[in-house]
Design an enzyme around this catalytic site. Structure first.
Site, PDB file in Angstrom:
ATOM      1  N   ASP A  87       0.886  -1.181   0.005  1.00  0.00           N
ATOM      2  CA  ASP A  87       0.063  -0.102   0.099  1.00  0.00           C
ATOM      3  C   ASP A  87       0.878   1.271   0.191  1.00  0.00           C
ATOM      4  O   ASP A  87       1.925   1.226   0.595  1.00  0.00           O
ATOM      5  CB  ASP A  87      -0.970   0.065   1.286  1.00  0.00           C
ATOM      6  CG  ASP A  87      -1.978  -1.079   1.292  1.00  0.00           C
ATOM      7  OD1 ASP A  87      -2.120  -1.841   0.209  1.00  0.00           O
ATOM      8  OD2 ASP A  87      -2.559  -1.289   2.247  1.00  0.00           O
ATOM      9  N   TYR A  88       0.225   2.370  -0.434  1.00  0.00           N
ATOM     10  CA  TYR A  88       1.051   3.636  -0.508  1.00  0.00           C
ATOM     11  C   TYR A  88       1.399   4.080   0.801  1.00  0.00           C
ATOM     12  O   TYR A  88       2.549   4.400   1.008  1.00  0.00           O
ATOM     13  CB  TYR A  88      -0.050   4.601  -1.004  1.00  0.00           C
ATOM     14  CG  TYR A  88       0.613   6.096  -1.115  1.00  0.00           C
ATOM     15  CD1 TYR A  88       1.697   6.489  -1.925  1.00  0.00           C
ATOM     16  CD2 TYR A  88       0.241   7.119  -0.172  1.00  0.00           C
ATOM     17  CE1 TYR A  88       1.995   7.658  -2.141  1.00  0.00           C
ATOM     18  CE2 TYR A  88       0.784   8.234  -0.220  1.00  0.00           C
ATOM     19  CZ  TYR A  88       1.719   8.646  -1.196  1.00  0.00           C
ATOM     20  OH  TYR A  88       1.875   9.923  -1.447  1.00  0.00           O
TER      21      TYR A  88
END
Length: 209
Positions: A87-88
């Site tokens: 995930d970012y």
């Protein structure tokens, strides 16, 4: 095979008439329909382990100009692509390679390669919460027609320690998954009523940070 039957395949100046005829890459010359076919020798497999920081996306380029994992590598002739995703707002171990077969074996659920994460959770996790994570939760409300609703679960959950942060109690746990869904750990933790503060992947199979 149709092109061979039509006499459109030429190897070293001679029309190929036999199916399954072999050639040596880098030595023999192949033409199809009068056009030279250039076949490069097989590339050497390259695999890199990268510590992906937060606020970095797991793509090779981004139209919005955000930092990508590609920014950490020099421009070379070898095209690397990420093995799976992070995930970012997550950080930790991610692999990049030019070997598609290897990437498939590391990411496809049928191979069950374990991936372990250190997770900091806001609040004090109870023993029954850990059991819920192991038993599994249904993350999707509906499954496609004809398919059973799939439960997501952690293969292993270990309590690391309790602590206190600026917002109160927190729990640090180690969570291992063998098949990942989109933002699975955050959704699992939300499903038992808590929120993830920090997520770090620490291992993929035998590879450890």
């Amino acid at each position: 095979e149709d092109l061979i039957r039509a006499g459109e395949v030429v190897l070293n100046g001679e029309i190929v008439k036999q199916m399954g005829c072999k050639m040596l890459i880098g030595k023999d010359h192949l033409s199809v329909e009068g056009r030279r076919v250039v076949i490069s020798p097989q590339q050497k497999t390259e695999v890199y382990a990268l510590y992906k920081p937060k606020n970095c996306i797991t793509t090779l380029n981004d139209p919005q100009g955000r930092v990508t994992i590609n920014d950490f590598f020099p421009q070379t002739s070898v095209r690397l692509f990420p093995v799976g995703r992070l995930d970012y707002d997550a950080e930790g171990l991610i692999l990049l390679t030019n070997d598609g077969d290897l990437a498939q074996q590391l990411t496809h659920p049928s191979y069950g390669v374990p991936k372990t994460y250190n997770v900091s959770i806001r609040g004090k996790l109870m023993p029954e919460d850990i059991e819920k994570l192991k038993k599994g939760l249904v993350l999707a409300h509906r499954a496609p027609r004809g398919m059973k609703v799939k439960r997501a679960h952690a293969t292993e959950v270990k309590l690391l320690n309790f602590g206190r942060g600026g917002s109160g109690d927190r729990t640090n746990v180690s969570i291992t998954l063998r098949e990942g869904q989109n933002r699975e750990i955050r959704r699992l933790i939300a499903g038992i009523g808590y929120k993830v503060r920090r997520l770090e992947r620490v291992s993929i199979g035998p590879l450890v940070l």
